[in-house]
Scaffold this motif. Sequence first.
Motif, mmCIF file in Angstrom:
data_model
loop_
_atom_site.group_PDB
_atom_site.id
_atom_site.type_symbol
_atom_site.label_atom_id
_atom_site.label_comp_id
_atom_site.label_asym_id
_atom_site.label_seq_id
_atom_site.Cartn_x
_atom_site.Cartn_y
_atom_site.Cartn_z
ATOM 1 N N UNK A 151 -12.226 -3.874 -52.524
ATOM 2 C CA UNK A 151 -13.295 -3.833 -53.503
ATOM 3 C C UNK A 151 -14.634 -4.246 -52.695
ATOM 4 N N UNK A 152 -15.811 -3.541 -52.795
ATOM 5 C CA UNK A 152 -16.709 -3.751 -52.142
ATOM 6 C C UNK A 152 -16.806 -3.935 -50.529
ATOM 7 N N UNK A 153 -15.904 -3.137 -49.797
ATOM 8 C CA UNK A 153 -15.729 -3.151 -48.290
ATOM 9 C C UNK A 153 -15.750 -1.743 -47.943
ATOM 10 N N UNK A 154 -16.391 -0.985 -47.430
ATOM 11 C CA UNK A 154 -16.303 0.158 -46.833
ATOM 12 C C UNK A 154 -16.218 0.604 -45.359
ATOM 13 N N UNK A 155 -16.591 1.544 -44.655
ATOM 14 C CA UNK A 155 -16.563 2.002 -43.325
ATOM 15 C C UNK A 155 -17.862 0.963 -43.005
ATOM 16 N N UNK A 156 -17.228 0.437 -41.648
ATOM 17 C CA UNK A 156 -18.301 -0.406 -41.154
ATOM 18 C C UNK A 156 -18.142 -0.089 -39.517
ATOM 19 N N UNK A 157 -18.655 1.009 -38.974
ATOM 20 C CA UNK A 157 -18.503 1.332 -37.664
ATOM 21 C C UNK A 157 -19.416 0.511 -36.730
ATOM 22 N N UNK A 158 -19.211 0.869 -35.407
ATOM 23 C CA UNK A 158 -20.096 -0.077 -34.544
ATOM 24 C C UNK A 158 -21.512 0.476 -34.716
ATOM 25 N N UNK A 159 -22.312 -0.721 -34.570
ATOM 26 C CA UNK A 159 -23.866 -0.718 -34.821
ATOM 27 C C UNK A 159 -24.218 -0.828 -36.285
ATOM 28 N N UNK A 160 -23.423 -0.922 -37.006
ATOM 29 C CA UNK A 160 -23.891 -1.029 -38.518
ATOM 30 C C UNK A 160 -23.911 -2.352 -38.920
ATOM 31 N N UNK A 161 -23.448 -3.506 -38.227
ATOM 32 C CA UNK A 161 -23.314 -4.898 -38.718
ATOM 33 C C UNK A 161 -24.659 -5.311 -38.983
ATOM 34 N N UNK A 162 -24.666 -6.388 -39.839
ATOM 35 C CA UNK A 162 -25.933 -6.985 -40.204
ATOM 36 C C UNK A 162 -25.747 -8.478 -39.945
ATOM 37 N N UNK A 163 -26.727 -9.310 -39.275
ATOM 38 C CA UNK A 163 -26.653 -10.606 -39.077
ATOM 39 C C UNK A 163 -27.784 -11.108 -40.412
ATOM 40 N N UNK A 201 -22.142 -13.924 -37.060
ATOM 41 C CA UNK A 201 -21.538 -13.153 -36.110
ATOM 42 C C UNK A 201 -20.468 -12.143 -36.269
ATOM 43 N N UNK A 202 -19.718 -12.652 -37.206
ATOM 44 C CA UNK A 202 -18.582 -11.661 -37.795
ATOM 45 C C UNK A 202 -19.101 -10.603 -38.400
ATOM 46 N N UNK A 203 -20.236 -10.727 -39.322
ATOM 47 C CA UNK A 203 -20.704 -9.539 -39.978
ATOM 48 C C UNK A 203 -21.686 -8.687 -39.246
ATOM 49 N N UNK A 204 -22.172 -9.273 -38.224
ATOM 50 C CA UNK A 204 -23.053 -8.316 -37.182
ATOM 51 C C UNK A 204 -22.085 -7.705 -36.187
ATOM 52 N N UNK A 205 -21.300 -8.057 -35.887
ATOM 53 C CA UNK A 205 -20.364 -7.659 -34.628
ATOM 54 C C UNK A 205 -18.904 -6.974 -34.975
ATOM 55 N N UNK A 206 -18.332 -7.376 -35.911
ATOM 56 C CA UNK A 206 -17.063 -6.809 -36.116
ATOM 57 C C UNK A 206 -17.015 -5.288 -36.679
ATOM 58 N N UNK A 207 -15.949 -4.423 -36.274
ATOM 59 C CA UNK A 207 -15.983 -3.181 -36.596
ATOM 60 C C UNK A 207 -14.682 -2.671 -37.368
ATOM 61 N N UNK A 208 -14.922 -2.263 -38.297
ATOM 62 C CA UNK A 208 -13.655 -1.953 -39.336
ATOM 63 C C UNK A 208 -14.081 -0.529 -39.693
ATOM 64 N N UNK A 209 -13.344 0.535 -38.848
ATOM 65 C CA UNK A 209 -13.872 1.800 -39.089
ATOM 66 C C UNK A 209 -12.509 2.920 -38.923
ATOM 67 N N UNK A 210 -12.846 3.932 -38.424
ATOM 68 C CA UNK A 210 -11.925 4.974 -38.361
ATOM 69 C C UNK A 210 -10.599 4.512 -37.489
ATOM 70 N N UNK A 211 -10.635 3.928 -36.626
ATOM 71 C CA UNK A 211 -9.470 3.456 -35.687
ATOM 72 C C UNK A 211 -8.430 2.720 -36.500
ATOM 73 N N UNK A 212 -9.182 1.644 -37.437
ATOM 74 C CA UNK A 212 -8.192 0.769 -38.269
ATOM 75 C C UNK A 212 -7.705 1.464 -39.386
#
Length: 277
Positions: A151-163, A201-212
């Motif tokens: 719930x409330x967690x979608x594609x988060x590719x590289x460069x999409x993170x927010x600090x 840092x987690x929300x800015x830098x972590x990538x959870x996207x196609x590969x996962x």
Amino acid sequence: MKNILFTALFGICFSIVIAQDGTKVPYGYNESVGQYFEVATDTKLYYEIYGEGEPILMLHGGVYGYINEFEFFIDSLSKNYQVICLATRGHVKSDIGHEPFTYEQRARDAKKLMEHLKIEKAKVIGFSDGGFTAYRMAADYPESVERMVVIGAGDSPEGSGVNYGYSEEKLMKEAGGYFKKRLAAMPEPERWNESLQWLNALYENEVVSEKIFKKIECPVLLMAGDKDQYSNPETLLKAHGFIKESSLSIVPGCGHVVFYCNWNAVWAVVEPFFKKQ
């Protein structure tokens, strides 16, 4: 199999969970059921268990999130399932630890809890921060996840993170009364600001996207409000496209915490999803 469900059920259910003695169950602060387990020699995490039956692991959101945000889920699911609620690192009763936060680490912590409880396989519900942990858990430990709701967690590719710039000063200004209780329960309240910087840092830098996503083999129900300000429906639609066995439910008129906005709609989709074999 891929399905898209545009859920159009309205009405908010604000049920209050009442214990046998007539008091409200203090989810997340329940000393009668709360326990700890070690994920490292210097790090203990807190968890609570309710009900009996097939296990469902609950992974809560970050910063404002905690076990008690799942009160409606715990009340409903514990009638037929064993509901296991993990407090992630840096959240209220759990230790912060001494390593920066990652979703790989959070997934490993959840796996260790299952091993601690001698559970081989479980259903999983992850919200927001916990949703990204659920993705990583299903990808890294496919043998451990039977099916899951994110719930409330979608594609988060590289460069999409927010600090988001979270800090103790900022959060105490925004919701001092809310966080005062949480600080009182923290094992290391003096390190809260350090924990918040790791979350930034987690929300800015972590990538959870196609590969996962492409590693996930179990059935997944993706859910969001159509006005979700953190993971909008477009990001869930992308995740849906990468996960081979997924369904998508969009709840109209709701923001990020969709299960508080429209519990009836959420439950109408989650309940039958978990009953499927």
